[in-house]
Design a protein around this motif. Structure first.
Motif, PDB file in Angstrom:
ATOM      1  N   ARG A  72     -25.154 -58.434  -2.139  1.00 17.12           N
ATOM      2  CA  ARG A  72     -25.867 -58.249  -0.878  1.00 17.12           C
ATOM      3  C   ARG A  72     -27.278 -57.715  -1.125  1.00 17.12           C
ATOM      4  N   ARG A  74     -29.048 -58.484  -3.515  1.00 17.27           N
ATOM      5  CA  ARG A  74     -29.820 -59.633  -3.992  1.00 17.27           C
ATOM      6  C   ARG A  74     -30.077 -60.654  -2.881  1.00 17.27           C
ATOM      7  N   GLY A  75     -29.653 -60.340  -1.679  1.00 16.89           N
ATOM      8  CA  GLY A  75     -29.942 -61.206  -0.544  1.00 16.89           C
ATOM      9  C   GLY A  75     -28.883 -62.216  -0.190  1.00 16.89           C
ATOM     10  N   HIS A  76     -27.720 -62.172  -0.855  1.00 11.09           N
ATOM     11  CA  HIS A  76     -26.654 -63.131  -0.557  1.00 11.09           C
ATOM     12  C   HIS A  76     -25.860 -62.680   0.669  1.00 11.09           C
ATOM     13  N   ARG A  77     -25.387 -63.641   1.419  1.00  8.63           N
ATOM     14  CA  ARG A  77     -24.461 -63.369   2.509  1.00  8.63           C
ATOM     15  C   ARG A  77     -23.041 -63.375   1.936  1.00  8.63           C
TER      16      ARG A  77
END
Length: 256
Positions: A72, A74-77
């Motif tokens: 998260r 790192r920007g992942h959903r």
């Protein structure tokens, strides 16, 4: 369609049951899907995950908390389901369906799972004996199965007094098992398609109980296969009873 990375075999099973198998672009080494392997479920290769550019990552179990937090950051959903009981495992089918863009399929599969558990319970006569069952999830040290397994035992017409439903599996001593004096032993060691019966037998516990070896995917994965586990266990505990088979139903529509 959404690109999906699954970080747990149960999540992979669920995505496939919802009709999203062709959306999987990455899975862990512990599953049996043909998508690219991203490593272990506790130590996935985050760079490989990034290259796969998923729209959503599905994870399971609190042991993945750190991995999920990093993803998260790192920007992942990430859809992180952490069922501890059979009811929560069924609810997670709908949650995953919503996360991957198949909410109707998720709701349908969850409803089908609940109906199946109810059918199995109803098939077992009210006056039938409820045998005591020791379920062993891991061989060394011997671990009495917790989480959703005690619920599965109850749904299958038995009782499991070693660990409360919702609590983590825990080590158990042979003296404790002998004290409880189970009618059945169910061996379902993690990673063992044959249940791990040979390792159990070598231990020489010599309990006065019927021993069953069960494919670990039927009891250890909190996904659709748990419903087949309910049936498999009920057939062993109540062989004289006609137990309904698990016939999953999921609307494959990709939107609500």
């Amino acid at each position: 369609m959404k690109r999906i990375v699954s970080l747990a075999p149960s999540a992979t099973d669920t995505v496939c049951a919802l009709g999203g198998g062709d959306q999987l672009v990455g899975v862990t080494a512990h599953g049996d899907h043909s998508a690219r392997t991203v490593g272990g479920w506790l130590d996935p290769d985050l760079e490989v995950v990034a290259v796969l550019d998923p729209d959503v990552i599905v994870a399971s179990d609190p042991l993945q908390d750190d991995v999920v937090a990093t993803l998260r950051e790192r920007g992942h959903r990430v859809e992180h389901v952490c069922p501890r009981t059979l009811g929560a495992a069924i609810d997670s089918l709908a949650a995953i369906g919503a996360a991957i863009g198949r909410p109707r399929a998720g709701r349908a599969l969850a409803a089908s799972a609940r109906e199946h558990v109810d059918r199995v319970r109803a098939a077992i006569p009210a006056d039938a004996d409820r045998p005591v069952v020791y379920c062993e999830e891991w061989p060394d040290p011997p671990m009495a199965a917790g989480n959703w397994v005690p619920d599965v035992v109850r749904a299958a017409g038995g009782q499991s007094p070693f660990v409360e439903a919702g609590e983590r599996s825990r080590a158990v001593a042979v003296d404790r098992v002998r004290e409880v004096d189970p009618d059945h032993v169910v061996v379902h060691h993690c990673g063992s398609a044959d249940g791990g019966r040979e390792r159990y037998d070598r231990r020489g516990w010599d309990l006065d109980a019927t021993v069953h070896a069960v494919d670990d995917t039927l009891l250890n994965r909190p996904g659709p296969s748990l419903m087949a586990g309910v049936t498999a266990l009920a057939k062993r505990l109540h062989p004289e009873t006609a137990i309904p088979a698990w016939t999953p139903s999921a609307d494959q529509a990709p939107t609500s």
